[in-house]
Design a protein around this motif. Structure first.
Motif, mmCIF file in Angstrom:
data_model
loop_
_atom_site.group_PDB
_atom_site.id
_atom_site.type_symbol
_atom_site.label_atom_id
_atom_site.label_comp_id
_atom_site.label_asym_id
_atom_site.label_seq_id
_atom_site.Cartn_x
_atom_site.Cartn_y
_atom_site.Cartn_z
ATOM 1 N N ALA A 55 -5.762 -13.938 -4.043
ATOM 2 C CA ALA A 55 -5.583 -12.746 -3.201
ATOM 3 C C ALA A 55 -6.851 -12.438 -2.412
ATOM 4 N N ALA A 56 -8.007 -12.641 -3.032
ATOM 5 C CA ALA A 56 -9.269 -12.420 -2.318
ATOM 6 C C ALA A 56 -9.422 -13.434 -1.189
ATOM 7 N N ASP A 57 -8.998 -14.664 -1.433
ATOM 8 C CA ASP A 57 -9.066 -15.691 -0.387
ATOM 9 C C ASP A 57 -8.270 -15.282 0.840
ATOM 10 N N VAL A 96 -11.066 -7.170 3.237
ATOM 11 C CA VAL A 96 -10.962 -5.910 2.507
ATOM 12 C C VAL A 96 -9.695 -5.968 1.670
ATOM 13 N N ILE A 97 -9.762 -5.457 0.443
ATOM 14 C CA ILE A 97 -8.621 -5.555 -0.468
ATOM 15 C C ILE A 97 -8.511 -4.281 -1.297
ATOM 16 N N CYS A 98 -7.292 -3.960 -1.675
ATOM 17 C CA CYS A 98 -7.021 -2.812 -2.549
ATOM 18 C C CYS A 98 -5.810 -3.157 -3.403
ATOM 19 N N LEU A 120 -16.665 -9.270 0.420
ATOM 20 C CA LEU A 120 -15.375 -8.592 0.280
ATOM 21 C C LEU A 120 -15.572 -7.119 -0.024
ATOM 22 N N LEU A 121 -14.867 -6.265 0.732
ATOM 23 C CA LEU A 121 -14.849 -4.831 0.465
ATOM 24 C C LEU A 121 -13.660 -4.518 -0.432
ATOM 25 N N VAL A 122 -13.906 -3.948 -1.603
ATOM 26 C CA VAL A 122 -12.852 -3.556 -2.534
ATOM 27 C C VAL A 122 -12.759 -2.039 -2.531
ATOM 28 N N ILE A 123 -11.592 -1.526 -2.173
ATOM 29 C CA ILE A 123 -11.389 -0.079 -2.130
ATOM 30 C C ILE A 123 -10.766 0.381 -3.433
ATOM 31 N N THR A 124 -11.559 1.054 -4.229
ATOM 32 C CA THR A 124 -11.282 1.642 -5.541
ATOM 33 C C THR A 124 -10.970 0.579 -6.603
ATOM 34 N N PRO A 125 -11.647 0.649 -7.759
ATOM 35 C CA PRO A 125 -11.483 -0.390 -8.776
ATOM 36 C C PRO A 125 -10.224 -0.256 -9.610
ATOM 37 N N GLY A 126 -9.657 0.954 -9.688
ATOM 38 C CA GLY A 126 -8.531 1.177 -10.579
ATOM 39 C C GLY A 126 -9.004 1.425 -12.006
ATOM 40 N N ASP A 155 -0.196 -11.703 5.961
ATOM 41 C CA ASP A 155 -1.474 -11.919 5.281
ATOM 42 C C ASP A 155 -1.661 -10.900 4.171
ATOM 43 N N GLY A 156 -1.929 -11.393 2.961
ATOM 44 C CA GLY A 156 -2.187 -10.479 1.851
ATOM 45 C C GLY A 156 -1.477 -10.905 0.592
ATOM 46 N N ALA A 157 -1.470 -10.012 -0.381
ATOM 47 C CA ALA A 157 -0.813 -10.245 -1.669
ATOM 48 C C ALA A 157 0.386 -9.323 -1.812
#
Length: 412
Positions: free
Chosen positions: A309-311, A76-78, A6-12, A265-267
């Protein structure tokens, strides 16, 4: 099920988002994209790339392709509102779920959200796009006071204010118009202000995951708002067994909302007013909700939204894994300085004065930072938080009142 990549764009911000990365890191191989070298994030990731500018979509796509070449990415998720459109473009470039940028834009742009919901007759407040004081006055007169004035493309209640009369409307419009300075990376529009009907009733939020068009609500929170006429979110209450879970009308509105936005698709984080005439949609965010709401859900015994959400970001059916132990009500309270432009020297809780129901608390401001209560400081004006667990909401609220009495904010 194999461990996804999984690609995570910026951790917050760590205080608000670490728990998401922690949950995902247990079940996924996480490659983080950030603008600063990671520190605390290293415990939950297998790789990272530092970029100069998250607005550079071409650069993000190059990074994603390079990571994908080493080991195929599954998703990929953000969860940062500022960069969700760019994230959708990266997903589209790699052929991953959640790559419909137009869908994300319909959520980001509240005017487009209103138009989509209106076309599908989803219940919502009356809303009109305006471009200045005179037009706003005319529209507000037609709608009837009080009205809500809000920016078209911000988030987190920034720039949202109630106007109770024609005399107060110009100041409300000016406040909303100036709010864009708080988020310079978000898009702006020539006509940037919405004047909306003020609908009465408690406000809730529903976090859902969507997999191939199937909407699954995961977390329901009752919002607490303060500092009128602004709409600052001062806290949330999450009950995994809230009776609203069995409300068929509410469930129908949530499903119809996602269908109207063509969200497949998504959260999502959907905010709704429970009016005397039924639920009305306030807004929809194409990301996991903020305010530590998913953490409350997890601490109270509900499903892990981060994992679900990652799923779906990886094109998988969501795992609705609940926490172990008893199911309890969880509530959070945010605390603010008493005066504008308070230079923080120290923020702490007197542990001996905290009630036993307080399960977690901590500072949201560091020494040297300048903090103000609303309206000058909104979400960015918070100095501390506390989370309480109890048998009911009143028990949690009473504990959070006592936590506020145990809070010490020293000014420099």
């Amino acid at each position: 099920m194999t461990m996804g990549h999984l690609l995570v764009i910026t951790p917050g911000l760590r205080a608000y988002r670490e728990y998401l990365l922690q949950s995902i890191g247990r079940e996924f191989r996480v490659h983080l994209v950030a603008t600063e070298p990671p520190t605390w994030e290293l415990a939950y990731t297998v790789g990272h790339t530092v970029v100069a500018d998250l607005a550079d979509v071409d650069g993000l796509v190059r990074v994603a392709r390079a990571v994908d070449a080493e080991q195929a990415l599954d998703g990929v998720i953000c969860w940062d509102e500022t960069w969700i459109e760019q994230t959708a473009q990266v997903a589209a470039a790699l052929g991953l779920p959640g790559g419909d940028r137009r869908c994300v834009e319909r959520c980001r742009d509240k005017y487009r959200t209103r138009a989509a919901l209106d076309a599908h007759r989803v219940p919502q407040p009356l809303s009109v796009l305006v471009s200045g004081h005179e037009e706003a006055l005319a529209v507000a007169g037609d709608i009837g006071y009080p009205v809500v004035v809000k920016p078209r493309a911000l988030a987190g209640s920034f720039g949202v204010v109630r106007a109770d009369s024609p005399t107060g409307l110009p100041d409300a419009v000016e406040f909303t118009d100036a709010s864009g300075e708080s988020a310079p990376d978000l898009p702006t529009h020539e006509r940037n202000i919405l004047v909306e009907e003020f609908v009465q009733g408690p406000e809730i939020s529903v976090d859902s995951v969507v997999h191939r068009g199937a909407v699954t609500p995961v977390c329901l929170a009752r919002k607490e708002v303060g500092f009128e006429p602004y709409f600052e979110e001062t806290g949330h209450v999450v009950d995994p067994d809230d009776p609203l879970w069995s409300d068929g009308t509410l469930a129908d509105v949530i499903v119809r909302t996602h269908a109207a936005l063509d969200f497949t698709d998504g959260a999502t984080h959907t905010e709704i007013r429970l009016t005397p005439s039924g639920p009305k949609v306030i807004e929809v965010n194409a990301r996991i909700g903020g305010g530590m709401i998913p953490l409350l859900n997890l601490m109270g015994g509900g499903p892990d939204l981060a994992l679900a959400a990652a799923d779906v970001a990886c094109g998988r059916p969501p795992r609705l894994r609940a926490a172990t132990g008893d199911r309890r009500v969880a509530a959070i309270r945010f605390y603010y300085p008493l005066k504008d432009d308070t230079v923080i020297a120290d923020v702490r809780f007197e542990k001996s004065r905290l009630p036993e129901q307080v399960a977690r608390c901590g500072p949201l401001a560091a020494a040297g930072e300048v903090k103000s209560p609303p309206p000058r400081g909104l979400m960015d004006g918070r100095v501390a938080y506390a989370i309480a667990l109890g048998a009911d909401a009143d028990t949690c609220r009473a504990a959070l009142d006592k936590a506020g009495q145990a809070l010490r904010v020293d000014a420099a």
